[in-house]
Scaffold this active site. Structure first.
Site, short mmCIF file in Angstrom:
data_model
loop_
_atom_site.label_atom_id
_atom_site.label_comp_id
_atom_site.label_asym_id
_atom_site.label_seq_id
_atom_site.Cartn_x
_atom_site.Cartn_y
_atom_site.Cartn_z
N GLU A 42 0.81 -1.21 0.00
CA GLU A 42 0.00 0.00 0.00
C GLU A 42 0.84 1.26 0.00
OE1 GLU A 42 -2.52 -3.30 0.81
OE2 GLU A 42 -0.67 -2.68 1.85
N GLN B 135 -7.41 -2.16 -1.27
CA GLN B 135 -8.37 -3.25 -1.34
C GLN B 135 -9.42 -3.19 -0.23
OE1 GLN B 135 -7.08 -7.60 -1.16
NE2 GLN B 135 -7.26 -7.23 -3.37
N HIS C 296 -11.13 -6.24 8.06
CA HIS C 296 -11.77 -5.98 6.78
C HIS C 296 -13.03 -5.12 6.94
CE1 HIS C 296 -9.44 -9.68 6.11
NE2 HIS C 296 -9.36 -9.29 4.86
#
Length: 334
Positions: free
Chosen positions: A57, A79, A126
């Site tokens: 990243e 993502q 997430h």
């Protein structure tokens, strides 16, 4: 269109209009992204304009900053918002400060897209909502759409903007429609569209909020998924709440907020992120500063728990219509 389709269309429109727009990130090329937001872009525009990167990243964002300073307009995908932390130094120390440090000689026309929030039982790595980490940084603009129409218009506006944009996409809204009337998922991945999206190029101006539900009794400030929850709570309780969709957190449309709160005399702030130091605290402070003599009750906040993001309990963690409804009733009783 679903929100995914609207976001994909926005990038396609921007890439067609401007050959300097490039799209890249982890799995965004051949695979089309983990949520398929970039599906088909590599096939249409070629591997030099839509391409995959290593799982890095910091490298993704650092490369994008260099491209932007050189004259390109990168639109990169992280993502999951949870993965952005290795790139935070690049965003804060380089992208956000480039215009000021160079006295305007360089800009960073860079858009960083990332799915935010929960709804897929992804657990604490997430499902985070890190918007407050970016609204604290001078030089960044932070955007959170609540529907496909705005997602497309705001994303095109972000790509065309000359400053770095953090573009947060609520994944509970990706494939909509989100049924805001329930505290548990009801066909959460339904394929029915949330609304009509114009074809071709159009923009939704950054920094302009919109009233999603007019009302006179209490003002509710929300963004992303929580806009739908707030509307559901208002209708379930029968309280004549005015729901404002902020759309852009920074720059913030304080004029629309102040006009509403001055008229209603009450305010409730709703967001999915944890309560402490969340963006709702800033909203509550601004409302208190600008509307103090109009307030008839304390400003209420409804947010996620101050805990690591729970996996099995994520639908209890979310502010649902029941919790928001309680806050509306408390505001009316204040």
């Amino acid at each position: 269109m679903t929100m995914i389709e609207a976001i994909r269309d926005a990038m396609a429109v921007a890439m067609t209009r401007d050959p300097n727009v490039v799209v890249f990130g982890e799995d965004v090329g051949y695979f089309g992204g983990v949520f398929r937001c970039t599906q088909g872009l590599q096939q249409k525009f070629g591997a030099s304009r839509c391409f995959d990167t290593p799982i890095n990243e910091s490298g993704i964002v650092g490369t994008a900053i260099g491209m932007a300073a050189y004259g390109l307009r990168p639109c990169v995908e992280i993502q999951f918002a949870d993965y952005v932390y290795p790139a935070y130094d690049q965003i804060v120390s380089e992208a956000a400060r480039l215009r000021y440090r160079s006295n305007g000689d360089f800009t960073a026309p860079l858009t960083i897209r990332m799915p935010t929030g929960g709804g897929i039982f992804g657990g604490q790595t997430h499902s985070q909502s890190p918007e407050a980490l970016f609204t604290h940084v001078a030089g960044l603009k932070t955007v959170v759409p609540s529907n496909p129409h705005d997602a497309k218009g705001l994303l095109i506006a972000a790509i065309e903007d000359d400053d770095p944009i953090i573009f947060l996409e609520p994944k509970r809204l990706y494939n909509g429609p989100f049924d805001g009337y329930h505290d548990r998922p009801v066909t959460p991945w339904s394929k029915h569209p949330l609304g009509e999206v114009p074809e071709g190029h159009f923009t939704v101006p950054l920094g302009q909020a919109v009233v999603r539900r007019p009302g006179t009794a209490v003002t509710v400030l929300a963004y992303g998924t929580m806009v739908h929850v707030a509307i559901a709570a208002a209708e379930a309780t029968g309280i004549d709440a005015e729901v404002i969709d902020l759309r852009t957190l920074l720059p913030l449309d304080l004029d629309t907020i102040a006009a509403s709160v001055t008229r209603t005399g009450r305010c409730v702030v709703v967001h999915e992120a944890t309560l402490t130091s969340g963006f709702g605290a800033e909203l509550a402070a601004l409302v208190q500063e600008t509307c103090f003599y109009s307030l008839e009750a304390p400003v209420g906040r409804v947010a996620g728990w101050d805990t690591p993001y729970p996996h099995a309990q994520e639908w209890d963690y979310f502010p649902g219509p029941a919790r928001v409804g309680e806050a509306l009733q408390a505001a009316m009783a204040g």
